[in-house]
Design a protein around this motif. Structure first.
Motif, PDB file in Angstrom:
ATOM      1  N   ILE A  21       0.848  -1.203   0.000  1.00 45.25           N
ATOM      2  CA  ILE A  21       0.000   0.000   0.000  1.00 45.25           C
ATOM      3  C   ILE A  21       0.880   1.249   0.000  1.00 45.25           C
ATOM      4  N   HIS A  22       1.896   1.244   0.849  1.00 48.64           N
ATOM      5  CA  HIS A  22       2.824   2.379   0.915  1.00 48.64           C
ATOM      6  C   HIS A  22       3.503   2.606  -0.435  1.00 48.64           C
ATOM      7  N   CYS A  23       3.975   1.522  -1.057  1.00 47.77           N
ATOM      8  CA  CYS A  23       4.687   1.643  -2.335  1.00 47.77           C
ATOM      9  C   CYS A  23       3.779   2.115  -3.466  1.00 47.77           C
ATOM     10  N   LEU A  24       2.514   1.812  -3.387  1.00 46.89           N
ATOM     11  CA  LEU A  24       1.580   2.214  -4.440  1.00 46.89           C
ATOM     12  C   LEU A  24       1.019   3.615  -4.222  1.00 46.89           C
ATOM     13  N   ILE A  25       0.740   3.970  -2.981  1.00 46.59           N
ATOM     14  CA  ILE A  25       0.074   5.248  -2.713  1.00 46.59           C
ATOM     15  C   ILE A  25       1.057   6.406  -2.542  1.00 46.59           C
ATOM     16  N   PHE A  26       2.182   6.170  -1.905  1.00 45.05           N
ATOM     17  CA  PHE A  26       3.125   7.242  -1.614  1.00 45.05           C
ATOM     18  C   PHE A  26       3.573   8.007  -2.868  1.00 45.05           C
ATOM     19  N   PRO A  27       3.981   7.306  -3.955  1.00 42.08           N
ATOM     20  CA  PRO A  27       4.367   8.060  -5.164  1.00 42.08           C
ATOM     21  C   PRO A  27       3.214   8.875  -5.760  1.00 42.08           C
ATOM     22  N   VAL A  28       2.005   8.365  -5.649  1.00 41.57           N
ATOM     23  CA  VAL A  28       0.840   9.093  -6.169  1.00 41.57           C
ATOM     24  C   VAL A  28       0.626  10.383  -5.375  1.00 41.57           C
ATOM     25  N   LEU A  29       0.818  10.302  -4.052  1.00 42.70           N
ATOM     26  CA  LEU A  29       0.662  11.496  -3.214  1.00 42.70           C
ATOM     27  C   LEU A  29       1.732  12.543  -3.537  1.00 42.70           C
TER      28      LEU A  29
END
Length: 127
Positions: A21-29
C-alpha cells in the motif's frame, strides 16, 4: 499455542500488505502535490521499519516451520525484499522488485500459516 505459532505469519502478511500500500500510494501522493519532495526524502525511515518487520516476521515464522523448503524460500524472499528496498533509490526497477517480493512474502506467510493451522488441528484431533 496456535495463536503464538501464527502471530509471526500474521505480522508478516500485514507488514507486506502495508508495504505494498505504501509503495503504491506514496508516489501518487508526491506526484499529486499532496506531499512535497522534501518530505518524501525524510520518510526513508519507513523503509527501514518495513525491512525490520519483514526480517523479524520471517525469523519467528521460520523457527516454527517444519518445512525446510518453505523456510529457505522465506529467507530468500526477505533478502530479495530488503535488497530491493535498499536499492530503490539507485535502480528504477527495484521498486517493482520490492513489490513483487512483498507479494511473494504474503503468499509464503499464508502457506506457513495454513501449515500451522493444519498441524494444530491434527494435533488436537489426536489428543
Amino acid at each position: 499455542m496456535f495463536l503464538a505459532d501464527t502471530k509471526a505469519d500474521t505480522i508478516g502478511i500485514l507488514g507486506s500488505i502495508f508495504c505494498l500500500i505504501h509503495c503504491l500510494i506514496f508516489p501518487v501522493l508526491v506526484m499529486g502535490g499532496m506531499l512535497n519532495e522534501e518530505w518524501s526524502s525524510h520518510a526513508e525511515w519507513v523503509d527501514f521499519i518495513f525491512i525490520i518487520l519483514a526480517i523479524s516476521a520471517v525469523f519467528f515464522a521460520a523457527r516454527q516451520s517444519k518445512n525446510n523448503t518453505l523456510k529457505g524460500l522465506m529467507w530468500f524472499s526477505v533478502a530479495w525484499f530488503s535488497a530491493s528496498i535498499l536499492l530503490h533509490e539507485t535502480f528504477n526497477l527495484a521498486l517493482y522488485s520490492s513489490m513483487a517480493a512483498s507479494v511473494v512474502l504474503v503468499v509464503l506467510h499464508s502457506i506457513n500459516f495454513k501449515n500451522h493451522q493444519q498441524r494444530f488441528h491434527t494435533k488436537n484431533a489426536t489428543a
